[in-house]
Design an enzyme around this catalytic site. Structure first.
Site: not given
Length: 477
Positions: A104, A138, A268, A277, A346, A380
């Site tokens: 990206e 991503c 990811h 989480k 990231n 996203s």
């Protein structure tokens, strides 16, 4: 138009395309990872930014963050990782039949990164290489991977290997999001008889239209982010993909899918705490799918018997309870995949595959052999998929993959630490250099890893020239 028998010389005994077998055990034959040679310490960044101690290191789960100087861009990152993989494996460039890049990080609205990588194949004379770039936040790396898997399993396959390249530079404007940056690239050779085999016919996808993270300003490297919406989209996409994966497994008459179905669960990784989480989120999915009788076997979770997925995305009590409930599984099945992420940050498209590298480095070939691993990819916008791989039970075949990654830890440890002030200064230089032409980069190259490609110059027509840090010769070779 020729009929099939005519095109085959009239030999009716020769199998038709529809009767040909798929190549066996298609998957990742080899892989390697590249990350920049400098990093900033997240605990030092906390002090520099004036935030509470632990905000980045505990709250985000990040230890170090890799970043690029103005000597590196998306083309140089991908040149570095592809060159490394081809050299380390001794792969003949003529043996590559498809190459696709997921990124990206756009520096040109027309010319693909893949076309820049073709200079690595010039000496071999191989121009017969399919594929271009795939872009969706991503997720582009996963799209490139699926396309390469599909090519090997298609009638277009000519027996050669496919090459997947995932690379990005994740940078944010000064503020709360900046510590969640990073940079890197992963390259994977795809073919049959692989040590890491993709489960055929068993992957799920969830696509929606949403503005949670996007980059509408082509003059800037920085994204527009709705953090809360992005987290909700990530988790809801995970819920949807998991439900669809379970349904597809049931349709194939497989055993019911749960966290116990996998030896490893990889995600990811925008930041490491979100991954914990996410594992807890799958544990919640498993719990909700239990019968009341089965739920009664977990008396400490009685108050959550009627919880719903839709109303629990930001329910701290539910999140905390299921993070504790799933902690043993997180420690055993997911935490081993976070080694690169906590030390580099990231990487966007390579993030999930950096997790796979980390997972492979967490054990020996004999310890990894025969494991089943689930992988969740999210980009996203949004695009997401859940798929799974089987690690070969042939430890010898797996050893060759692990040997290619054996230098990852030493490379991470040998990086050059820069102060938060130096880090901020580097990003300020990058801000000014975005789309500048002509431009000669300021940063030194002496601390770059051997074999790293870098920007030598950009002319007044925005044409970029790259050079490579020499690789030391050993015994005259």
């Amino acid at each position: 138009m020729l009929t099939q028998n005519a095109s085959q010389g009239g030999n009716s005994s020769q199998p038709t395309d529809s009767l040909r077998r798929w190549p066996d055990n298609v998957g990742i034959v080899a892989m390697d990872i590249y990350f920049p040679a400098q990093f900033v310490d997240q605990s030092e960044l906390e002090v520099h930014d004036g935030v509470s101690q632990g905000k980045y290191t505990i709250g985000l789960g990040q230890t170090r963050m890799g970043f690029c100087t103005d000597r590196e861009d998306i083309n140089s990152l991908c040149l570095s990782v592809v060159n490394r993989l081809l050299e380390k494996t001794g792969t003949d460039p003529k043996k590559i039949g498809r190459m696709e890049v997921g990124t990206e990080t756009l520096i040109d609205k027309s010319k693909s990164v893949k076309s820049v990588l073709m200079q690595l194949f010039a000496d071999s004379g191989n121009t017969d290489i399919e594929g271009v770039d795939s872009t969706n936040a991503c997720y582009g790396g996963t799209a490139a991977l699926f396309n390469c898997i599909n090519w090997v399993e298609s009638s277009a396959w000519d027996g050669r290997l496919a090459l997947v390249v995932c690379g990005d530079i994740a940078v944010y404007a000064a503020g709360a999001a900046r510590p969640s940056g990073g940079a890197g690239a992963v390259a994977m050779l795809i073919g049959p008889d692989a040590p890491l085999v993709f489960d055929r016919g068993l992957r799920s996808t969830h696509m929606t239209h949403v503005y949670d993270f996007y980059k509408p300003d082509m003059s800037s490297e920085y994204p527009s982010v709705d953090a809360a919406l992005s987290i909700r989209c990530y988790l809801s996409s995970l819920d949807a993909c998991y439900a669809k994966y379970r349904a597809k497994a049931a349709a194939k008459e497989q055993k019911p899918v749960s966290l116990d179905s996998f030896d490893g669960l990889l995600f990811h990784t925008p930041y490491c705490k979100l991954v914990q989480k996410s594992l807890a989120r799958l544990a919640l999915n498993d719990f909700i799918s239990l019968s009341n009788e089965e739920k009664s076997l977990h008396p400490h979770m009685e108050k959550f018997h009627d919880v719903s997925l839709e109303n629990s995305y930001f329910d701290r009590e539910v999140e905390k309870a299921f993070m504790a409930h799933s902690l043993p599984k997180f420690e055993a099945k997911t935490k081993p995949s976070l080694y690169v992420a906590t030390n580099v940050g990231n990487m966007y498209t390579p993030s999930l595959y950096g997790g796979l590298v980390s997972y492979l480095l967490s054990d020996t070939a004999s310890g990894l052999a025969g494991r089943n691993v689930a992988l969740f990819s999210y980009g996203s916008g949004s695009a997401s998929s859940l798929f799974s791989i089987r690690i070969s039970s042939n430890a010898d075949a797996l050893t060759s993959v692990l040997s290619l990654l054996s230098d990852v830890k030493s490379r991470l440890d040998s990086r050059h630490k820069m102060s938060p002030a130096e880090f901020t200064s580097v990003l300020e230089v990058r801000e000014k250099a975005v789309h500048a032409a002509p431009y000669t980069p300021e940063a030194d190259t002496d601390k770059m890893f051997p074999g790293t490609w870098f920007i030598q110059s950009i002319d007044d027509k925005h044409r970029r020239v790259y050079s490579r840090v020499p690789v030391p010769q050993i015994n005259g070779h």
